[in-house]
Write a protein that holds these residues in place. Sequence first.
Motif, PDB file in Angstrom:
ATOM      1  N   GLU A  45       0.820  -1.214   0.000  1.00  0.00           N
ATOM      2  CA  GLU A  45       0.000   0.000   0.000  1.00  0.00           C
ATOM      3  C   GLU A  45       0.853   1.262   0.000  1.00  0.00           C
ATOM      4  N   GLY A  46       2.176   1.076   0.023  1.00  0.00           N
ATOM      5  CA  GLY A  46       3.077   2.230   0.036  1.00  0.00           C
ATOM      6  C   GLY A  46       3.207   2.868   1.403  1.00  0.00           C
ATOM      7  N   LYS A  47       2.851   2.108   2.438  1.00  0.00           N
ATOM      8  CA  LYS A  47       2.927   2.639   3.798  1.00  0.00           C
ATOM      9  C   LYS A  47       4.106   2.011   4.545  1.00  0.00           C
ATOM     10  N   ALA A  48       4.534   2.657   5.603  1.00  0.00           N
ATOM     11  CA  ALA A  48       5.647   2.140   6.404  1.00  0.00           C
ATOM     12  C   ALA A  48       5.243   0.837   7.065  1.00  0.00           C
ATOM     13  N   TRP A  49       6.135  -0.160   7.048  1.00  0.00           N
ATOM     14  CA  TRP A  49       5.794  -1.465   7.616  1.00  0.00           C
ATOM     15  C   TRP A  49       5.545  -1.385   9.116  1.00  0.00           C
ATOM     16  N   ARG A  50       6.144  -0.389   9.784  1.00  0.00           N
ATOM     17  CA  ARG A  50       5.922  -0.253  11.224  1.00  0.00           C
ATOM     18  C   ARG A  50       4.479   0.121  11.554  1.00  0.00           C
ATOM     19  N   GLY A  51       3.757   0.609  10.547  1.00  0.00           N
ATOM     20  CA  GLY A  51       2.350   0.920  10.768  1.00  0.00           C
ATOM     21  C   GLY A  51       1.527  -0.313  11.060  1.00  0.00           C
ATOM     22  N   PHE A  52       2.122  -1.477  10.831  1.00  0.00           N
ATOM     23  CA  PHE A  52       1.414  -2.727  11.090  1.00  0.00           C
ATOM     24  C   PHE A  52       1.139  -2.901  12.580  1.00  0.00           C
ATOM     25  N   GLU A  53       2.063  -2.418  13.435  1.00  0.00           N
ATOM     26  CA  GLU A  53       1.843  -2.526  14.874  1.00  0.00           C
ATOM     27  C   GLU A  53       0.610  -1.729  15.295  1.00  0.00           C
ATOM     28  N   LYS A  54       0.453  -0.551  14.702  1.00  0.00           N
ATOM     29  CA  LYS A  54      -0.736   0.254  15.015  1.00  0.00           C
ATOM     30  C   LYS A  54      -2.002  -0.462  14.558  1.00  0.00           C
ATOM     31  N   GLU A  55      -1.894  -1.143  13.398  1.00  0.00           N
ATOM     32  CA  GLU A  55      -3.052  -1.881  12.888  1.00  0.00           C
ATOM     33  C   GLU A  55      -3.429  -3.005  13.849  1.00  0.00           C
TER      34      GLU A  55
END
Length: 266
Positions: A45-55
């Motif tokens: 999705e072009g987003k930072a992989w660390r955003g997965f923790e927030k998800e």
Amino acid sequence: STGYPVELSSRNIILEAIQRLIDRAADDIELFKWILDGIGDKIAEGKAWRGFEKELFDLGNELIKEQLSALLVDSEQDTFSKDKIVEFRKELKSRVKSFKTRMSAISSSTSEVLEKYGLCVDNFARKTTGPVGFLQNLKNESYDPKKKTAYIDDPEKWVTKTCPADIKPIALQLVNDRLNDYLKEATNLFDNEYPLVQLSEQLLKQLSRLGLMSSLTHEIIQLSKEKELFLISFTNPIIAKLIQNNPAPFIYERTGRYFKHYMIDE
């Protein structure tokens, strides 16, 4: 312990559950794959992989909301257990693979018979956009026959009027012997199985999230038991379970509480 302290804030328990989930992934290959899928989706999705923790944190918040907290309260339910998710994934993959393998086989058979008789797609109606082109293109996962069904059982439509006289009889014979049956098989597969294959592919994309939800649910339940905590969001599902087969006034008897005085606020 004779009672559980009520935990009003779920933030800490969700964060700890996520950390335990990530730690457990080192020894759980399926969980590790689900986490990798989640990270891969973020990158795609072009987003930072660390955003997965927030998800994951957002997913935990959704789990303890009133609508889903009943799943957490009923710890015996295993509708979305890891084993069932893994088995379901196998079934979905098998269905998709079977369909694609059969379609690819039709494509290969088409190319083989054309080569055997010294013909090519240009010898047939509409060339690459016609029935023969459609059959050959099945290997590229282009499955929709669209208007190609009009050619079924009508050999003359397969061959153009400009087809060389020495090639036309061979082409017609090939249509009658093989190609017409290939087109029938491909269109039948598309009509009868492709809708379910499409659904299976979409479900496969969501299974990793479902697996993470199931695993996070397990961790939250275990943490609540270990810490002897009672999340406030569990209240309504537990009350609903207590009184599901009884009139509402008996709720206080079922929970072992007695009240001598009531205040009614208009």
